[in-house]
Design an enzyme around this catalytic site. Structure first.
Site, PDB file in Angstrom:
ATOM      1  N   ASP A 102      -4.039  -0.046   2.532  1.00  0.00           N
ATOM      2  CA  ASP A 102      -2.804   0.665   2.829  1.00  0.00           C
ATOM      3  C   ASP A 102      -2.390   0.415   4.276  1.00  0.00           C
ATOM      4  O   ASP A 102      -3.220   0.091   5.135  1.00  0.00           O
ATOM      5  CB  ASP A 102      -2.985   2.169   2.619  1.00  0.00           C
ATOM      6  CG  ASP A 102      -3.302   2.511   1.172  1.00  0.00           C
ATOM      7  OD1 ASP A 102      -3.022   1.675   0.296  1.00  0.00           O
ATOM      8  OD2 ASP A 102      -3.832   3.610   0.937  1.00  0.00           O
ATOM      9  N   LYS A 103      -1.123   0.612   4.554  1.00  0.00           N
ATOM     10  CA  LYS A 103      -0.601   0.360   5.895  1.00  0.00           C
ATOM     11  C   LYS A 103      -1.368   1.148   6.956  1.00  0.00           C
ATOM     12  O   LYS A 103      -1.627   0.653   8.051  1.00  0.00           O
ATOM     13  CB  LYS A 103       0.893   0.719   5.942  1.00  0.00           C
ATOM     14  CG  LYS A 103       1.557   0.436   7.275  1.00  0.00           C
ATOM     15  CD  LYS A 103       3.043   0.779   7.233  1.00  0.00           C
ATOM     16  CE  LYS A 103       3.707   0.558   8.587  1.00  0.00           C
ATOM     17  NZ  LYS A 103       5.145   0.886   8.577  1.00  0.00           N
TER      18      LYS A 103
END
Length: 231
Positions: A102-103
């Site tokens: 995930d970012k």
């Protein structure tokens, strides 16, 4: 493979510069001067020289990246910096991240152009372990540990596969899973009544994050690391 692509993959210059150098007679194939960038060569058998120096071709390359938060796990993005952008001069068109973080997730990310290995590492049938350090919003207890190790409902057709949990502190655990569903770690902790506030991947299969690698930095895998991954 086209001669100009081969030389670009060897990181000898931009495609436009390589084409210019080929047309200027700076490249030979088996000691014969080639003037056409589109000339096809056998990268595994032909002897290619650029400005008099032999060129060595690597079919597959492998990089360990310590992914920082704020960077997306993609090959390209219109608005965000990608993990491929972090490679700088080593960036090339055929590289991709193996699996996604995930970012806002940090830690180990393998970047390669080896499709078969990437498939084996991410295939649910292979049960490759992924290990994460999780910082939690609420104290973690034995009840939550037991639930995660039995499998929990995260809204999929089946419960998650049994995880392994190592409690480090009251609000910090190491969670090891063998799947890679969307936001899986966060969804698993939510399912047992907790919340992940920081997430870092430490390991994928036999590959462990080099903690001496600063965030946003990368290095090539050693031969031993590559061989252990393939096993």
């Amino acid at each position: 493979m086209r001669l100009d692509k081969f030389l670009c993959d060897c990181k000898l210059g931009t495609r436009s510069q390589i084409k210019k150098d080929i047309k200027s007679g700076l490249v030979t194939v088996n000691d014969v001067k080639i003037l056409k960038p589109e000339q096809h060569i056998d990268e595994n058998a032909d002897r290619i020289c650029y400005k008099g120096q032999p060129c060595v071709y690597e079919k597959y390359v492998y990089y360990m990246l310590n992914k920082p938060a704020g960077v997306v796990s993609a090959t390209e993005d219109q608005h965000e910096q990608t993990v491929i952008d972090l490679l700088g001069q080593q960036k090339r068109d055929d590289l991709f991240p193996v699996g996604r973080l995930d970012k806002d997730t940090e830690g180990l990310l393998l970047i390669t152009n080896d499709g078969p290995l990437a498939h084996d590492l991410t295939s649910p049938a292979k049960h490759v372990e992924k290990e994460y350090e999780c910082h939690l919003a609420q104290p973690f207890d034995d009840r939550q540990k037991e639930q995660l190790e039995q499998g929990v409902d995260i809204g999929e057709k089946a419960l998650t596969k049994p995880a392994t949990v190592n409690i480090l502190e009251e609000k910090k655990i190491v969670l090891t899973i063998t799947e890679g569903k969307f936001h899986q770690v966060k969804r698993m902790l939510s399912a047992v009544g907790n919340e992940v506030i920081y997430l870092k991947r430490l390991r994928m299969g036999a590959l462990t994050l080099d903690e001496s690698l600063p965030k946003g930095s990368f290095r090539r895998l050693t031969e031993e690391e590559t061989e252990n991954l393939r096993k």
